[in-house]
Motif scaffolding. Structure first.
Motif, PDB file in Angstrom:
ATOM      1  N   PHE A   1      -1.874  -5.139  -4.530  1.00  0.00           N
ATOM      2  CA  PHE A   1      -1.808  -3.716  -4.193  1.00  0.00           C
ATOM      3  C   PHE A   1      -3.166  -3.308  -3.657  1.00  0.00           C
ATOM      4  O   PHE A   1      -4.205  -3.612  -4.254  1.00  0.00           O
ATOM      5  CB  PHE A   1      -1.442  -2.833  -5.385  1.00  0.00           C
ATOM      6  CG  PHE A   1      -1.497  -1.378  -4.996  1.00  0.00           C
ATOM      7  CD1 PHE A   1      -0.428  -0.811  -4.336  1.00  0.00           C
ATOM      8  CD2 PHE A   1      -2.642  -0.616  -5.215  1.00  0.00           C
ATOM      9  CE1 PHE A   1      -0.492   0.515  -3.894  1.00  0.00           C
ATOM     10  CE2 PHE A   1      -2.714   0.693  -4.785  1.00  0.00           C
ATOM     11  CZ  PHE A   1      -1.636   1.266  -4.128  1.00  0.00           C
TER      12      PHE A   1
ATOM     13  N   MET B   1       1.028  11.181  -8.527  1.00  0.00           N
ATOM     14  CA  MET B   1       1.103  10.134  -7.523  1.00  0.00           C
ATOM     15  C   MET B   1       0.622   8.793  -8.089  1.00  0.00           C
ATOM     16  O   MET B   1       1.232   7.748  -7.847  1.00  0.00           O
ATOM     17  CB  MET B   1       0.256  10.522  -6.303  1.00  0.00           C
ATOM     18  CG  MET B   1       0.475   9.662  -5.083  1.00  0.00           C
ATOM     19  SD  MET B   1      -0.636  10.110  -3.708  1.00  0.00           S
ATOM     20  CE  MET B   1      -0.172  11.811  -3.452  1.00  0.00           C
ATOM     21  N   MET B   2      -0.480   8.839  -8.851  1.00  0.00           N
ATOM     22  CA  MET B   2      -1.033   7.607  -9.413  1.00  0.00           C
ATOM     23  C   MET B   2      -0.074   6.969 -10.415  1.00  0.00           C
ATOM     24  O   MET B   2       0.127   5.746 -10.411  1.00  0.00           O
ATOM     25  CB  MET B   2      -2.376   7.885 -10.096  1.00  0.00           C
ATOM     26  CG  MET B   2      -3.497   8.308  -9.159  1.00  0.00           C
ATOM     27  SD  MET B   2      -3.846   7.095  -7.842  1.00  0.00           S
ATOM     28  CE  MET B   2      -2.983   7.816  -6.453  1.00  0.00           C
TER      29      MET B   2
ATOM     30  N   LEU C   1       5.081  -0.245  -9.174  1.00  0.00           N
ATOM     31  CA  LEU C   1       4.567  -1.617  -9.195  1.00  0.00           C
ATOM     32  C   LEU C   1       5.197  -2.423 -10.325  1.00  0.00           C
ATOM     33  O   LEU C   1       5.446  -3.625 -10.188  1.00  0.00           O
ATOM     34  CB  LEU C   1       3.044  -1.606  -9.325  1.00  0.00           C
ATOM     35  CG  LEU C   1       2.286  -1.032  -8.123  1.00  0.00           C
ATOM     36  CD1 LEU C   1       0.787  -0.988  -8.396  1.00  0.00           C
ATOM     37  CD2 LEU C   1       2.576  -1.836  -6.863  1.00  0.00           C
TER      38      LEU C   1
ATOM     39  N   THR D   1       0.849  -1.178   0.000  1.00  0.00           N
ATOM     40  CA  THR D   1       0.000   0.000   0.000  1.00  0.00           C
ATOM     41  C   THR D   1       0.887   1.230   0.000  1.00  0.00           C
ATOM     42  O   THR D   1       2.088   1.137   0.305  1.00  0.00           O
ATOM     43  CB  THR D   1      -0.948   0.021   1.214  1.00  0.00           C
ATOM     44  OG1 THR D   1      -1.964   1.020   1.003  1.00  0.00           O
ATOM     45  CG2 THR D   1      -0.215   0.340   2.514  1.00  0.00           C
ATOM     46  N   THR D   2       0.334   2.378  -0.363  1.00  0.00           N
ATOM     47  CA  THR D   2       1.095   3.630  -0.371  1.00  0.00           C
ATOM     48  C   THR D   2       0.387   4.656   0.505  1.00  0.00           C
ATOM     49  O   THR D   2      -0.843   4.730   0.525  1.00  0.00           O
ATOM     50  CB  THR D   2       1.234   4.201  -1.790  1.00  0.00           C
ATOM     51  OG1 THR D   2      -0.072   4.342  -2.386  1.00  0.00           O
ATOM     52  CG2 THR D   2       2.090   3.304  -2.665  1.00  0.00           C
TER      53      THR D   2
ATOM     54  N   LEU E   1       5.548   8.067   0.814  1.00  0.00           N
ATOM     55  CA  LEU E   1       5.862   9.004  -0.262  1.00  0.00           C
ATOM     56  C   LEU E   1       6.551  10.268   0.219  1.00  0.00           C
ATOM     57  O   LEU E   1       6.843  11.156  -0.597  1.00  0.00           O
ATOM     58  CB  LEU E   1       4.571   9.367  -1.016  1.00  0.00           C
ATOM     59  CG  LEU E   1       3.813   8.186  -1.634  1.00  0.00           C
ATOM     60  CD1 LEU E   1       2.514   8.669  -2.269  1.00  0.00           C
ATOM     61  CD2 LEU E   1       4.673   7.456  -2.648  1.00  0.00           C
TER      62      LEU E   1
ATOM     63  N   ARG F   1       3.193   7.491 -10.582  1.00  0.00           N
ATOM     64  CA  ARG F   1       4.399   7.043  -9.877  1.00  0.00           C
ATOM     65  C   ARG F   1       4.149   5.660  -9.280  1.00  0.00           C
ATOM     66  O   ARG F   1       5.043   4.811  -9.239  1.00  0.00           O
ATOM     67  CB  ARG F   1       4.744   8.054  -8.769  1.00  0.00           C
ATOM     68  CG  ARG F   1       6.037   7.706  -8.019  1.00  0.00           C
ATOM     69  CD  ARG F   1       7.232   7.896  -8.921  1.00  0.00           C
ATOM     70  NE  ARG F   1       8.467   7.498  -8.254  1.00  0.00           N
ATOM     71  CZ  ARG F   1       8.992   6.277  -8.285  1.00  0.00           C
ATOM     72  NH1 ARG F   1       8.363   5.305  -8.943  1.00  0.00           N
ATOM     73  NH2 ARG F   1      10.120   6.017  -7.675  1.00  0.00           N
ATOM     74  N   ARG F   2       2.932   5.434  -8.838  1.00  0.00           N
ATOM     75  CA  ARG F   2       2.563   4.142  -8.262  1.00  0.00           C
ATOM     76  C   ARG F   2       2.638   3.027  -9.311  1.00  0.00           C
ATOM     77  O   ARG F   2       3.173   1.950  -9.041  1.00  0.00           O
ATOM     78  CB  ARG F   2       1.148   4.230  -7.687  1.00  0.00           C
ATOM     79  CG  ARG F   2       0.672   2.972  -7.027  1.00  0.00           C
ATOM     80  CD  ARG F   2      -0.698   3.194  -6.422  1.00  0.00           C
ATOM     81  NE  ARG F   2      -1.757   3.180  -7.422  1.00  0.00           N
ATOM     82  CZ  ARG F   2      -3.042   3.411  -7.150  1.00  0.00           C
ATOM     83  NH1 ARG F   2      -3.397   3.741  -5.915  1.00  0.00           N
ATOM     84  NH2 ARG F   2      -3.956   3.343  -8.097  1.00  0.00           N
TER      85      ARG F   2
ATOM     86  N   ASP G   1      -5.210   0.133  -1.870  1.00  0.00           N
ATOM     87  CA  ASP G   1      -5.231   1.486  -1.333  1.00  0.00           C
ATOM     88  C   ASP G   1      -5.433   1.411   0.175  1.00  0.00           C
ATOM     89  O   ASP G   1      -6.044   0.457   0.690  1.00  0.00           O
ATOM     90  CB  ASP G   1      -6.378   2.299  -1.946  1.00  0.00           C
ATOM     91  CG  ASP G   1      -6.011   2.888  -3.301  1.00  0.00           C
ATOM     92  OD1 ASP G   1      -4.808   2.985  -3.611  1.00  0.00           O
ATOM     93  OD2 ASP G   1      -6.938   3.266  -4.053  1.00  0.00           O
TER      94      ASP G   1
ATOM     95  N   THR H   1      10.843  10.348  -4.679  1.00  0.00           N
ATOM     96  CA  THR H   1       9.869  10.958  -5.582  1.00  0.00           C
ATOM     97  C   THR H   1      10.420  12.145  -6.370  1.00  0.00           C
ATOM     98  O   THR H   1       9.674  12.985  -6.842  1.00  0.00           O
ATOM     99  CB  THR H   1       8.636  11.411  -4.792  1.00  0.00           C
ATOM    100  OG1 THR H   1       9.056  12.254  -3.705  1.00  0.00           O
ATOM    101  CG2 THR H   1       7.876  10.227  -4.235  1.00  0.00           C
TER     102      THR H   1
END
Length: 346
Positions: free
Chosen positions: A175, A155-156, A163, A78-79, A116, A158-159, A177, A136
């Motif tokens: 993964f 952010m999305m 992954l 999770t992030t 992050l 980068r995720r 949230d 980041t």
């Protein structure tokens, strides 16, 4: 008495000079060649140790993933940023759901929390043994990223890129949230033959139908050549759809012939087991996870997820002789679907 002529003296001088030159040459060669030989052998003796900044981060990440992985190299990821990791925020609710869920507390051993920003990392290490600080590149992801804002999109994406790197390291992952509450072990609900499985905002009853509405907040992905190619394709497709987040782009590319070409087996998860505020899991006897989707605003999510945990505690408090079939969710409340659709209607 031997007489030394000038010619002999010259020859002796030349010989001595030659010897000195040879000695200097050998010494110089030894000075240059031996260290080179040493470094050459050192490089190969320690070829698996990272020597660049990127390599050091990969080494650090691999160590954390290895410590958290299940026997088949599966991890739960999770992030969180500072806003989501703050005291009494989403991270606390997220971890609490594992503790009060049905046979879910043990899964915390396999959870890696990706932070992050520095404050999120500092909070994480006080709560959980497996935390990783994601670099980041001077982007500030610490504050609440409002839906579809520039920071949210960064952010999305980068995720997704992160992954992909996990898959390349040959780890399978779920993964999730951090605004998803875990109430049951989800593994028994996955298709063992699928490469990529994803939750839905709305499920149409057919897990193979690409016309389902996927939600990237919950995915189960097996690491193989197909999934790695797919994530590379997904990430690179952002260029073709500027201003779109990963979920919108997935909706556009899920019909692409490339998916069939690489042989990716994609499945969509039933909201009866993997529900959310968009389409709730109606039967609490079946639900595995519930997502605060179709909801805007951190305070709204925290409020409604707190009530959701209360609903679950109430459900699990029933004795075996008590009829619990009448139990149901009392959410969403602040996360009303009407207000969500009004804010995001064209």
């Amino acid at each position: 008495m031997e007489v030394i002529t000038s010619e002999a003296k010259t020859a002796s001088y030349d010989t001595t000079l030659l010897r000195r030159i040879v000695k200097i040459t050998v010494f110089t060669a030894a000075f240059v060649v031996v260290p080179c030989f040493f470094f050459y052998n050192s490089a190969f003796s320690f070829q698996f140790l990272p020597i660049s900044a990127k390599g050091k981060e990969a080494y650090k990440l691999d160590k954390i993933l290895k410590n958290a992985a299940m026997g088949d190299k599966t991890v739960i990821l999770t992030t969180v940023n500072e806003a989501w990791a703050a005291n009494n925020s989403l991270l606390d609710l997220f971890l609490e759901s594992f503790r009060i869920g049905n046979n879910t507390q043990r899964l915390l051993n396999h959870l890696v929390i990706i932070t992050l920003d520095p404050k999120a990392y500092a909070r994480c290490i006080t709560l959980h043994p497996h935390c990783y600080a994601l670099k980041t590149k001077e982007m500030d992801f610490s504050k609440e990223a409002f839906f579809m804002s520039h920071d949210y999109l960064e952010m999305m994406w980068r995720r997704i890129d992160f992954l992909r790197s996990v898959l390349k390291m040959r780890y399978n992952f779920i993964f999730t949230d951090a605004d998803i509450m875990w109430f049951r072990d989800p593994f028994q609900r996955f298709d063992s033959k699928a490469d990529f499985q994803i939750a839905c905002d709305y499920f149409n009853g057919n897990s193979s139908d690409v016309n389902n509405s996927p939600n990237g907040g919950f995915t189960y992905v097996k690491s193989n050549d197909r999934s790695i190619k797919f994530y590379k394709f997904w990430y690179s497709s952002r260029v073709n759809y500027p201003g779109n987040h990963d979920q919108d782009v997935l909706n556009k590319i899920k019909h692409d012939p490339f998916i069939t070409k690489i042989g990716l087996k994609m499945r969509f998860l039933d909201t009866a087991y993997f529900g959310g505020f968009c389409q709730r899991s109606k039967d609490l006897n079946l639900v595995c996870t519930m997502h605060a989707n179709c909801c805007v605003g951190l305070r709204n999510k925290i409020h409604d997820l707190g009530i959701m945990l209360h609903d679950w505690r109430k459900f699990t408090s029933f004795t075996p002789n008590t009829n619990s079939t009448s139990s149901s969710w009392t959410v969403p409340q602040n996360c009303s679907l009407k207000s969500f659709h009004e804010r995001h209607s064209p």
